[in-house]
Scaffold this active site. Structure first.
Site, mmCIF file in Angstrom:
data_model
loop_
_atom_site.group_PDB
_atom_site.id
_atom_site.type_symbol
_atom_site.label_atom_id
_atom_site.label_comp_id
_atom_site.label_asym_id
_atom_site.label_seq_id
_atom_site.Cartn_x
_atom_site.Cartn_y
_atom_site.Cartn_z
ATOM 1 N N ARG A 13 0.902 -1.160 0.028
ATOM 2 C CA ARG A 13 0.084 0.097 -0.013
ATOM 3 C C ARG A 13 0.855 1.113 0.120
ATOM 4 O O ARG A 13 1.649 1.320 0.888
ATOM 5 C CB ARG A 13 -0.833 -0.112 1.414
ATOM 6 N N ASP A 149 6.995 -6.813 3.520
ATOM 7 C CA ASP A 149 5.795 -7.603 3.937
ATOM 8 C C ASP A 149 5.409 -8.845 2.882
ATOM 9 O O ASP A 149 5.775 -8.925 1.723
ATOM 10 C CB ASP A 149 4.740 -6.826 3.931
ATOM 11 N N LYS A 288 -6.502 -11.366 16.368
ATOM 12 C CA LYS A 288 -6.588 -10.649 17.248
ATOM 13 C C LYS A 288 -7.164 -11.343 18.612
ATOM 14 O O LYS A 288 -7.194 -10.532 19.609
ATOM 15 C CB LYS A 288 -7.377 -9.332 16.735
ATOM 16 N N VAL A 387 -0.089 -1.435 18.982
ATOM 17 C CA VAL A 387 -0.714 -0.964 19.821
ATOM 18 C C VAL A 387 -0.519 -0.888 21.319
ATOM 19 O O VAL A 387 -0.412 0.044 21.878
ATOM 20 C CB VAL A 387 -2.411 -1.518 19.534
ATOM 21 N N ASP A 504 43.549 -27.799 8.581
ATOM 22 C CA ASP A 504 42.553 -28.924 8.583
ATOM 23 C C ASP A 504 42.948 -30.162 8.196
ATOM 24 O O ASP A 504 44.097 -29.978 7.463
ATOM 25 C CB ASP A 504 41.132 -28.344 8.152
ATOM 26 N N ASP A 506 41.148 -33.403 6.654
ATOM 27 C CA ASP A 506 40.304 -34.159 5.703
ATOM 28 C C ASP A 506 39.877 -32.781 4.568
ATOM 29 O O ASP A 506 39.142 -31.922 5.103
ATOM 30 C CB ASP A 506 39.039 -34.863 6.307
ATOM 31 N N ASP A 683 38.496 -26.504 4.601
ATOM 32 C CA ASP A 683 37.696 -26.743 3.515
ATOM 33 C C ASP A 683 35.993 -26.924 4.007
ATOM 34 O O ASP A 683 35.153 -26.790 3.270
ATOM 35 C CB ASP A 683 38.016 -27.883 2.575
HETATM 36 C C1 GDG Z 1 1.073 -5.661 11.069
HETATM 37 C C2 GDG Z 1 1.418 -6.995 11.885
HETATM 38 C C3 GDG Z 1 2.998 -5.413 13.222
HETATM 39 C C4 GDG Z 1 -5.566 0.627 14.930
HETATM 40 N N1 GDG Z 1 -6.680 1.117 14.964
HETATM 41 C C5 GDG Z 1 -6.636 2.452 14.915
HETATM 42 C C6 GDG Z 1 -5.452 3.093 14.561
HETATM 43 N N2 GDG Z 1 -4.859 1.754 14.550
HETATM 44 C C7 GDG Z 1 -3.123 1.732 14.321
HETATM 45 C C8 GDG Z 1 -2.754 1.503 15.768
HETATM 46 C C9 GDG Z 1 -1.275 0.812 15.364
HETATM 47 C C10 GDG Z 1 -1.700 0.203 13.855
HETATM 48 O O1 GDG Z 1 -3.035 0.773 13.542
HETATM 49 C C11 GDG Z 1 -1.788 -1.308 14.242
HETATM 50 O O2 GDG Z 1 -0.679 -1.906 14.334
HETATM 51 P P1 GDG Z 1 -0.375 -3.110 14.817
HETATM 52 O O3 GDG Z 1 0.983 -3.373 14.792
HETATM 53 O O4 GDG Z 1 -1.219 -3.577 16.075
HETATM 54 O O5 GDG Z 1 -1.364 -4.456 13.781
HETATM 55 P P2 GDG Z 1 -1.371 -4.704 11.963
HETATM 56 O O6 GDG Z 1 -2.081 -3.520 11.411
HETATM 57 O O7 GDG Z 1 -1.885 -5.889 11.983
HETATM 58 O O8 GDG Z 1 0.314 -4.690 11.393
HETATM 59 C C12 GDG Z 1 1.567 -6.389 13.312
HETATM 60 C C13 GDG Z 1 2.755 -4.392 12.287
HETATM 61 O O9 GDG Z 1 2.349 -5.073 10.881
HETATM 62 C C14 GDG Z 1 4.060 -3.830 12.050
HETATM 63 O O10 GDG Z 1 5.375 -4.430 11.733
HETATM 64 O O11 GDG Z 1 2.875 -5.019 14.471
HETATM 65 O O12 GDG Z 1 2.062 -7.661 14.030
HETATM 66 O O13 GDG Z 1 0.129 -7.712 11.666
HETATM 67 O O14 GDG Z 1 -0.326 1.926 14.875
HETATM 68 O O15 GDG Z 1 -2.323 2.616 16.473
HETATM 69 N N3 GDG Z 1 -5.173 4.178 14.388
HETATM 70 C C15 GDG Z 1 -6.193 5.054 14.541
HETATM 71 N N4 GDG Z 1 -7.437 4.794 14.836
HETATM 72 C C16 GDG Z 1 -7.831 3.490 14.967
HETATM 73 O O16 GDG Z 1 -8.847 3.259 15.081
HETATM 74 N N5 GDG Z 1 -5.775 6.530 14.625
#
Ligand code: GDG
Length: 734
Positions: A13, A149, A288, A387, A504, A506, A683
Site C-alpha cells: 500500500r 511484507d 486478534k 498498539v 584442517d 580431511d 575446506d
Molecule cells: C502488521 C502486523 C505488526 C488501529 N486502530 C486504529 C489505529 N490503529 C493503528 C494502531 C497501530 C496500527 O494501527 C496497528 O498496528 P499493529 O501492529 O497492532 O497491527 P497490524 O496492522 O496488523 O500490522 C503486526 C505491524 O504490521 C508492524 O510491523 O506489529 O503484528 O500484523 O499503529 O495505532 N489508528 C487510529 N485509529 C484506529 O482506530 N488512528
C-alpha cells in the site's frame, strides 16, 4: 548505504491518500509507523532538505480508478509516490486471495482458514511482476530498495534476477511460522517463496523465533547451509536477523499531553461516570483474539459481582477485509457476544461493554490510551503488535496496566506487562482483576520500565539497526573472488619470526575419500610438514578422533587438536581435554541417528569421545542431502543437558557440545605467543569458526567452492599441498 544513494521503498500500500483537486493532485501522507521510520532515515541521510532527486521514492498499489492521473506530479516535500496499477482480477487473486486468504491465515497458525488456489498463486506472481516493472523503470545504480511484507515475497528475487548487483533489504511484518506450517504449501510454492525472499541481501523479522523458523525452512526447502545468521548461496550470502519494529515514542508521549487530547479524555471519563476503564483496539481479525477476550471479560464479571457497575470495557474494532467470509462471520460472533454480555450483566445505568465498530481519529485513540486503567491486548498471534507499545508510550502519567498476550511478538520485549495466554479465559479474568487492583507504585514501576525500553528501542532505532546491518553485510560480504596472492604470502611467511600454522585434515591435508578410515598423509607431504613444524607452531586441527590423528602424524612434531577442539596435544606431551561438559547428552542424540542408519543403507554412525556423527557419503538413496537436512533439523530440536552444535559438514551431520569449536581453540593458541604470521587453511563448515575468530590480518584460506569468511581461496586440495611445498622450500633456501 552511502549518504548519496536514493531510498526506494516498496510496500503493498502507498502510505498516502491521493486527492484530486482543481489545482492538481495532492499527496496526503498518513502517519503510520513505517512512514515515521522512513522519515527518520530521510533526516539521517540528509535527504529531506535536498532537491527532487534526493527524495524518497515509494512504490505501492493504487486503485485502478486513479489510472488517469498524471503520475509525474505525485510528490510532496519528502516523497515521490509511484502507484502500481493492475487489472482488478489480478489484484483480487493476489491481494484478497493469495495474500489475505492463504498466507495471512497460514502464517498466523490458522491453517483451516487457508485457501489454496492455483489461480491466486498465478495472480500473486503477476502482481509481484507488476511491482518489478514499476521498480525497474526507476532504479539506478547505487539505489537501495527496501521491500516490505508478505504481499511481496517474490519481489526480492525478481529484482535480483533483473539487476544482479542491486542492494535489496526486505522486512517481514507478520510471524514466520515453523516448518510444519510451511510444509502445508505445495512444494513449488514454498520453494519460490523462500527463494523469493533470499533475493534480498538482508531479510528482517520481528523476533529471533521467526528468524529460526525461516532458517529452518531455508534448510528444509532448499538444503542451503547457514553460517550463524547467514544463508550461504553459491555467489553471496544473505543476512537473516531480528529487528523488532517499534513506534515513535516521543510522538505518542508528547501528543497525549496536547490540550485537545486532554479535553477529549475528560469528556470520556465524565461520560463513563468515572468507572474504571478497560480498553482495546484492533482491526477486525481472527488473529486478534477478540472473541476469547470477550469470554475472559465475561468470566471476570461472573466471578466478581462486586465489580459490576464499576468497570466499563471500551472495545474498538476497526473494519477490515470485510469481503472475506471469515471476517463477516467473526463480526457476527463479536456482536452476538457483546449483546449477550451486555444483556446479561447490564442495568439501566450501566453498559459493561461499549462496542465501537469504526476507526478512531488520532485524538480519540490517544484519549482512550490515556483514559483507560487497563489495556487488554490479547491477540492469538501477532507479528509484533504496535498498539501495546503505543499505549505504554502514551502514559506520560506513568499509570495504567498492560495485559498482553504471550503470542504477540511484543511480549518478548514488554515483560513488565501482565503476560497471559489469550485462550485461557481464567488467566485473563484473573489478570483483569489484578490489573484493576494494582497499586499505583507498582503500575508506575512497570510502565516506567517498559517506557525506558521503548525510548531506547523506538522505530528510529529499528530502521537504523536495519540499515547498519545492511552496511555491515555489504562490507563483510564473504569475498568469493580473492585467490591467494602467493608471492607476498611466501615472503611474509619466510620473514616472520613467530609463525602459527593451523591446518584442517580431511579435504585440506588429505583428499576426501569414500571411506574415511582410508584417508592418508602422503609421504612427501609428511616430509613437508616436518620441515614446517621445525620452524613454526604447526597445528593440525581436525574433527577426527585422537587415535587417528596420533597414528597419522606419528613422528612429526605437530600439535594436534582432535574432535573439533575437544582435545589438544602438544608435541611429546599427553593429550589435554578442553571439553569439560558432561557427556550424557549423547543419549538423546544416538537414537535419532541410529534410526537414520536403519532407514538409509550405506550410512553409519561414528561415536567419538565428545561428539557423534552420521556419515552418509556412501548412502544409496538419491535424496540423501534432503534427508540429512531433515536429521539436522530434528537434532536441533532435541532438548539436551548441554547446549549442542549440529554441524552440517561434507557428507556428515555431527553433533557436539556448542561450547568448544575449532575457532575457540584457534584463538586460545593464537593468544599464547606474539605471533607475527598466522595462516589457517580448511575446506569445511567447521573451519569457518577459525576464519571468523582469528584476527583480520591472519591469512585465512578456504579450499574449494562455497561462500566463506576466509580472506583467500585455493581452488583444490592439491593446491594446498603445492603451497605448503613452497613454504617449506622457502625455509630451506632462507
Ligand atoms: C502488521 C502486523 C505488526 C488501529 N486502530 C486504529 C489505529 N490503529 C493503528 C494502531 C497501530 C496500527 O494501527 C496497528 O498496528 P499493529 O501492529 O497492532 O497491527 P497490524 O496492522 O496488523 O500490522 C503486526 C505491524 O504490521 C508492524 O510491523 O506489529 O503484528 O500484523 O499503529 O495505532 N489508528 C487510529 N485509529 C484506529 O482506530 N488512528
Amino acid at each position: 548505504m552511502s549518504t548519496s544513494n536514493r531510498l526506494l521503498i516498496v510496500s503493498y500500500r502507498l502510505p498516502f491518500t491521493i486527492r484530486e483537486r482543481e489545482e492538481g493532485v495532492e499527496l496526503i501522507q498518513n502517519s503510520g509507523g513505517l512512514v515515521s521510520a522512513v522519515l527518520s532515515m530521510a533526516e539521517r541521510m540528509g535527504q529531506s532538505q535536498h532537491g527532487t532527486s534526493a527524495k524518497i521514492h515509494w512504490i505501492g498499489h493504487a486503485d485502478s480508478s486513479l489510472q488517469h492521473i498524471d503520475k509525474s506530479k505525485l510528490e510532496n516535500e519528502t516523497f515521490v509516490a509511484h502507484p502500481v496499477f493492475m487489472d482488478d482480477d489480478v489484484h483480487k487473486g493476489f491481494y484478497e486471495g493469495f495474500s489475505n486468504d492463504l498466507i495471512w491465515p497460514l502464517f498466523h497458525y490458522f491453517p483451516s482458514y487457508a485457501n489454496f488456489n492455483e489461480s491466486d498463486f498465478q495472480h500473486y506472481q503477476q502482481a509481484n511482476t507488476r511491482f518489478l516493472e514499476e521498480l525497474t523503470t526507476l532504479i539506478e545504480p547505487g539505489d537501495f530498495v527496501w521491500i516490505h511484507d508478505f504481499q511481496l515475497m517474490l519481489l526480492p528475487n525478481m529484482v535480483r534476477q533483473a539487476i544482479p548487483d542491486a542492494s535489496i533489504g526486505y522486512f517481514f511484518h507478520i510471524p514466520f511460522p515453523t516448518y510444519e506450517i510451511i510444509k502445508l504449501l505445495p512444494r513449488t510454492w514454498r520453494q519460490v517463496l523462500i527463494e523469493g525472499l533470499l533475493g534480498a541481501n538482508v531479510v528482517g523479522f520481528h523476533t529471533s523465533d521467526y528468524v529460526q523458523h525461516f532458517l529452518q525452512s531455508v534448510s528444509e526447502v532448499l538444503s542451503l547451509p547457514t553460517i550463524e545468521q547467514r544463508v550461504v548461496l553459491p555467489e553471496r550470502s544473505v543476512l537473516v536477523k531480528d529487528f523488532p519494529i517499534s513506534i515513535d515514542f516521543v510522538k505518542f508521549n508528547w501528543s497525549s499531553q496536547e490540550p485537545e487530547v486532554v479535553a477529549t479524555r475528560q469528556e470520556y471519563q465524565d461520560l463513563i461516570r468515572n468507572n474504571k476503564i478497560i480498553f482495546s483496539v484492533d482491526r477486525l481479525d481472527y488473529t486478534k483474539g477478540i472473541t476469547y477476550r470477550l469470554q475472559g471479560f465475561e468470566r471476570f464479571l461472573t466471578e466478581n459481582p462486586d465489580w459490576h457497575d464499576k468497570v466499563t470495557f471500551v472495545m474498538t474494532v476497526v473494519p477490515s477485509r470485510d469481503k472475506i467470509s471469515q471476517y463477516q462471520e467473526l463480526k457476527r460472533e463479536i456482536e452476538e457476544a457483546v449483546g449477550r454480555i451486555n444483556g446479561q450483566f447490564g442495568t439501566i445505568g450501566w453498559r459493561p461493554i461499549i462496542y465501537i465498530y469504526r476507526s478512531l481519529n488520532f485524538t480519540e485513540l490517544l484519549a482512550l490510551y490515556t483514559a483507560c486503567d487497563v489495556a487488554l491486548i490479547t491477540p492469538v498471534r501477532d507479528g509484533m503488535n504496535l498498539v501495546c507499545k503505543e499505549f505504554v508510550a502514551s502514559r506520560y502519567d506513568h499509570k495504567g496496566v498492560l495485559i498482553l498476550s504471550e503470542l504477540a511478538g511484543a511480549a518478548q520485549e514488554l515483560s513488565n506487562a501482565l503476560i497471559i495466554n489469550p485462550t485461557d479465559t481464567q488467566e485473563m479474568a484473573s489478570a483483569i482483576k489484578q490489573g484493576l487492583l494494582m497499586p499505583l507504585p507498582e503500575q508506575e514501576r512497570r510502565i516506567m520500565t517498559m517506557q525506558h525500553h521503548l525510548q531506547n528501542h523506538s522505530v528510529f532505532r529499528w530502521s537504523n539497526d536495519f540499515f547498519t546491518a545492511f552496511d555491515e553485510t555489504m562490507t563483510n560480504q564473504p569475498d568469493v573472488e580473492t585467490t591467494l596472492p602467493v608471492v607476498p604470502f611466501i615472503t611474509a611467511f619466510s620473514e616472520a619470526r613467530q609463525r602459527l600454522l593451523l591446518f584442517d585434515f580431511d579435504g585440506t591435508l588429505s583428499p576426501i575419500v569414500n571411506d574415511p578410515s582410508e584417508a592418508q598423509l602422503s609421504e612427501t607431504l609428511a616430509e613437508t610438514l616436518h620441515t614446517l613444524a621445525e620452524h613454526s607452531n604447526l597445528v593440525v586441527i581436525s574433527g577426527r578422533n585422537r587415535a587417528f590423528l596420533e597414528k597419522t602424524f606419528a613422528g612429526i612434531p605437530v600439535h594436534l587438536v582432535a574432535e573439533h577442539g575437544a582435545f589438544l596435544k602438544n608435541p611429546n606431551k599427553p593429550w589435554t581435554r578442553l571439553d569439560l561438559s558432561a557427556d550424557d547428552w549423547v543419549d538423546s542424540v544416538r537414537p535419532a541417528m541410529n534410526q537414520f542408519v536403519e532407514r538409509f543403507p550405506g550410512t553409519s554412525v561414528e561415536e567419538k569421545e565428545t561428539a557423534i556423527a552420521w556419515h552418509y557419503r556412501r548412502a544409496e538413496s538419491d535424496d540423501i542431502e534432503g534427508q540429512a537436512v531433515e536429521l539436522a533439523t530434528q537434532l536441533r530440536g532435541l532438548s539436551s543437558s548441554v547446549p549442542l552444535a549440529v554441524i552440517q559438514g561434507n557428507k556428515v551431520i555431527e553433533v557436539k557440545p556448542a561450547q568448544h569449536s575449532k575457532g575457540t581453540v584457534a584463538v586460545t593458541l593464537f593468544d599464547d605467543k606474539p605471533y607475527d604470521f598466522v595462516v589457517s587453511i580448511g575446506d569445511d563448515t567447521t573451519d569457518e569458526d577459525m576464519f571468523r575468530q582469528l584476527p583480520n590480518w591472519a591469512y585465512t584460506i578456504k579450499v574449494g567452492a562455497g561462500v566463506s569468511f576466509a580472506r583467500y581461496r585455493l581452488a583444490r586440495q592439491r593446491d594446498v599441498v603445492a603451497l605448503l611445498r613452497q613454504m617449506s622450500d622457502a625455509l630451506v633456501t632462507a
